[in-house]
Design a protein around this motif. Structure first.
Motif, PDB file in Angstrom:
ATOM      1  N   LEU A 127       7.178  22.187  12.741  1.00  0.00           N
ATOM      2  CA  LEU A 127       6.109  22.398  11.366  1.00  0.00           C
ATOM      3  C   LEU A 127       5.398  21.075  11.145  1.00  0.00           C
ATOM      4  O   LEU A 127       4.337  21.093  10.837  1.00  0.00           O
ATOM      5  CB  LEU A 127       6.752  22.849  10.328  1.00  0.00           C
ATOM      6  CG  LEU A 127       7.309  24.344  10.224  1.00  0.00           C
ATOM      7  CD1 LEU A 127       7.887  24.776   9.102  1.00  0.00           C
ATOM      8  CD2 LEU A 127       5.845  25.278  10.301  1.00  0.00           C
ATOM      9  N   ALA A 128       6.244  19.870  11.011  1.00  0.00           N
ATOM     10  CA  ALA A 128       5.553  18.839  10.894  1.00  0.00           C
ATOM     11  C   ALA A 128       4.670  18.291  11.924  1.00  0.00           C
ATOM     12  O   ALA A 128       3.629  17.837  11.405  1.00  0.00           O
ATOM     13  CB  ALA A 128       6.697  17.629  10.641  1.00  0.00           C
ATOM     14  N   CYS A 186       1.518  20.476  11.301  1.00  0.00           N
ATOM     15  CA  CYS A 186       0.773  19.949  10.231  1.00  0.00           C
ATOM     16  C   CYS A 186       0.034  18.597  10.526  1.00  0.00           C
ATOM     17  O   CYS A 186      -0.960  18.413  10.098  1.00  0.00           O
ATOM     18  CB  CYS A 186       1.728  19.640   9.122  1.00  0.00           C
ATOM     19  SG  CYS A 186       1.216  19.025   7.364  1.00  0.00           S
ATOM     20  N   ASP A 187       0.760  17.729  11.325  1.00  0.00           N
ATOM     21  CA  ASP A 187      -0.095  16.564  11.438  1.00  0.00           C
ATOM     22  C   ASP A 187      -1.078  16.865  12.493  1.00  0.00           C
ATOM     23  O   ASP A 187      -2.182  16.135  12.390  1.00  0.00           O
ATOM     24  CB  ASP A 187       0.963  15.464  12.323  1.00  0.00           C
ATOM     25  CG  ASP A 187       1.826  14.724  11.200  1.00  0.00           C
ATOM     26  OD1 ASP A 187       1.855  14.848   9.975  1.00  0.00           O
ATOM     27  OD2 ASP A 187       2.952  14.487  11.789  1.00  0.00           O
ATOM     28  N   THR A 240      11.559  25.264   4.091  1.00  0.00           N
ATOM     29  CA  THR A 240      11.772  25.204   5.534  1.00  0.00           C
ATOM     30  C   THR A 240      13.187  24.934   5.843  1.00  0.00           C
ATOM     31  O   THR A 240      13.836  24.099   5.513  1.00  0.00           O
ATOM     32  CB  THR A 240      10.915  23.959   5.830  1.00  0.00           C
ATOM     33  OG1 THR A 240       9.549  24.126   5.389  1.00  0.00           O
ATOM     34  CG2 THR A 240      10.727  23.890   7.320  1.00  0.00           C
ATOM     35  N   LEU A 275      -8.034  23.146   6.045  1.00  0.00           N
ATOM     36  CA  LEU A 275      -6.789  23.411   6.900  1.00  0.00           C
ATOM     37  C   LEU A 275      -6.373  24.679   7.583  1.00  0.00           C
ATOM     38  O   LEU A 275      -6.192  24.715   8.736  1.00  0.00           O
ATOM     39  CB  LEU A 275      -5.591  22.318   6.383  1.00  0.00           C
ATOM     40  CG  LEU A 275      -5.790  20.757   6.425  1.00  0.00           C
ATOM     41  CD1 LEU A 275      -4.732  20.393   5.434  1.00  0.00           C
ATOM     42  CD2 LEU A 275      -6.214  20.300   7.297  1.00  0.00           C
ATOM     43  N   ASN A 312      -6.767  22.600   1.396  1.00  0.00           N
ATOM     44  CA  ASN A 312      -5.950  23.690   1.723  1.00  0.00           C
ATOM     45  C   ASN A 312      -6.610  24.704   2.632  1.00  0.00           C
ATOM     46  O   ASN A 312      -6.451  25.283   3.824  1.00  0.00           O
ATOM     47  CB  ASN A 312      -5.183  24.512   0.823  1.00  0.00           C
ATOM     48  CG  ASN A 312      -3.860  23.827   0.111  1.00  0.00           C
ATOM     49  OD1 ASN A 312      -3.761  22.819   0.634  1.00  0.00           O
ATOM     50  ND2 ASN A 312      -3.439  24.477  -0.791  1.00  0.00           N
ATOM     51  N   LEU A 340      -3.140  19.467  12.602  1.00  0.00           N
ATOM     52  CA  LEU A 340      -4.124  20.155  11.937  1.00  0.00           C
ATOM     53  C   LEU A 340      -4.775  19.023  10.778  1.00  0.00           C
ATOM     54  O   LEU A 340      -6.148  18.872  10.934  1.00  0.00           O
ATOM     55  CB  LEU A 340      -3.414  21.043  10.941  1.00  0.00           C
ATOM     56  CG  LEU A 340      -3.143  22.489  11.561  1.00  0.00           C
ATOM     57  CD1 LEU A 340      -2.538  23.179  10.578  1.00  0.00           C
ATOM     58  CD2 LEU A 340      -4.463  23.081  12.022  1.00  0.00           C
ATOM     59  N   ILE A 341      -4.095  18.074  10.449  1.00  0.00           N
ATOM     60  CA  ILE A 341      -4.900  17.246   9.363  1.00  0.00           C
ATOM     61  C   ILE A 341      -5.700  16.133  10.148  1.00  0.00           C
ATOM     62  O   ILE A 341      -6.793  15.911   9.790  1.00  0.00           O
ATOM     63  CB  ILE A 341      -3.446  16.525   8.740  1.00  0.00           C
ATOM     64  CG1 ILE A 341      -3.047  17.470   7.541  1.00  0.00           C
ATOM     65  CG2 ILE A 341      -4.454  15.231   7.857  1.00  0.00           C
ATOM     66  CD1 ILE A 341      -1.744  16.781   7.050  1.00  0.00           C
ATOM     67  N   ALA A 380      -6.972  25.792  11.468  1.00  0.00           N
ATOM     68  CA  ALA A 380      -5.602  26.422  12.008  1.00  0.00           C
ATOM     69  C   ALA A 380      -5.874  27.497  12.850  1.00  0.00           C
ATOM     70  O   ALA A 380      -5.108  28.111  13.624  1.00  0.00           O
ATOM     71  CB  ALA A 380      -4.417  26.629  11.078  1.00  0.00           C
TER      72      ALA A 380
END
Length: 199
Positions: A10-11, A14-15, A2, A136, A133, A17-18, A140
Motif C-alpha cells: 500500500l505504501a 501510495c507513493d 491496514t 489522487l 484526495n 500515485l503521489i 488511481a
C-alpha cells in the motif's frame, strides 16, 4: 486499519500515485471523462479529508452544460469588469475557458460557521486535503486532472452565478478527463528545501 502484511504494498502504491500525479491543463484533457458513478467515488474520497469539528467547510459543484455556460458568462463579465475595453475575441476566449475538458467541478470554501476553535486557515487546509484526495483517487483510476483559478473566482458575477453567500468563496476549478498530451513533470522541491528539523 491496514494489515501489517499489506502495508509495504500500500505504501508503494501510495507513493506511486503521489509522485506520478501532475497538473494537466484543461486544453490537454479530452473526452471521455469520468461518469457520474466514478465522480461519486472521487467525491467520497474528498469527503474523507480531515475536518475538525465536522464543519464540512467546503463543497463541490459538478457543472453540467447549463452551469458551464453560466460560468463562461461569469468569466466574460469578470474580464469586462477588469478591462472595460476587452475585445469580443478576448471575451469569447474567457467564455471558452469554462468549456474546456469533459468534466468540470467548482470547489467552494465555506467559512461561515461561527466556530472559534477552527480557524479559517484550518478550514482552507481541509478543502486542500479534500481536493488532493479527489485528485489522487482520479489518478488511481487513470484520469488526468488539473486545477485552475484566477481573479474571476473572486468576481461578483461568479458569486451571483452560483449563489455564493457572504463567507463562501470559489477557490478553483477542477478539470477531469483523458490525457491527450502530457508535459514534462515539473521539478519538485527536495525534502531539505521544504522541511526544517527543529531540535
Amino acid at each position: 486499519m491496514t494489515d501489517a502484511h499489506d502495508a509495504p504494498a500500500l505504501a508503494e502504491l501510495c507513493d506511486a500515485l503521489i509522485h506520478s500525479r501532475q497538473h494537466i491543463g484543461p486544453k490537454r484533457l479530452v473526452a471521455p471523462g469520468p461518469d457520474e458513478a466514478t465522480l461519486r467515488v472521487l467525491l467520497a474520497a474528498a469527503a474523507a479529508a480531515p475536518d475538525h469539528q465536522q464543519l464540512r467547510p467546503w463543497r463541490f459543484h459538478v457543472l453540467g452544460p447549463q452551469a458551464r455556460a453560466r460560468l463562461g458568462e461569469a468569466f466574460a463579465q469578470a474580464l469586462r469588469e477588469r478591462d472595460p475595453v476587452a475585445t469580443e475575441s478576448q471575451l469569447a476566449d474567457a467564455r471558452d475557458k469554462a468549456l474546456r475538458g469533459p468534466v468540470l467541478l467548482l470547489a467552494v470554501a465555506d467559512l461561515r460557521a461561527d466556530e472559534p476553535g477552527v480557524a479559517e486557515a484550518e478550514r482552507l487546509v481541509s478543502l486542500g486535503a479534500a481536493i488532493q484526495n479527489l485528485l489522487l483517487a482520479a489518478q488511481a483510476r487513470g484520469w488526468g486532472s488539473g486545477l485552475t483559478s484566477g481573479r474571476a473566482m473572486r468576481s461578483t458575477a461568479l458569486r451571483q452565478a452560483f449563489g455564493l453567500r457572504d463567507g463562501e468563496h470559489a477557490v478553483c476549478c477542477i478539470t477531469l478527463g483523458t490525457v491527450s498530451r502530457a508535459k514534462a513533470a515539473r521539478l519538485r522541491p527536495t525534502v531539505d528545501e521544504i522541511a526544517r528539523w527543529d531540535p
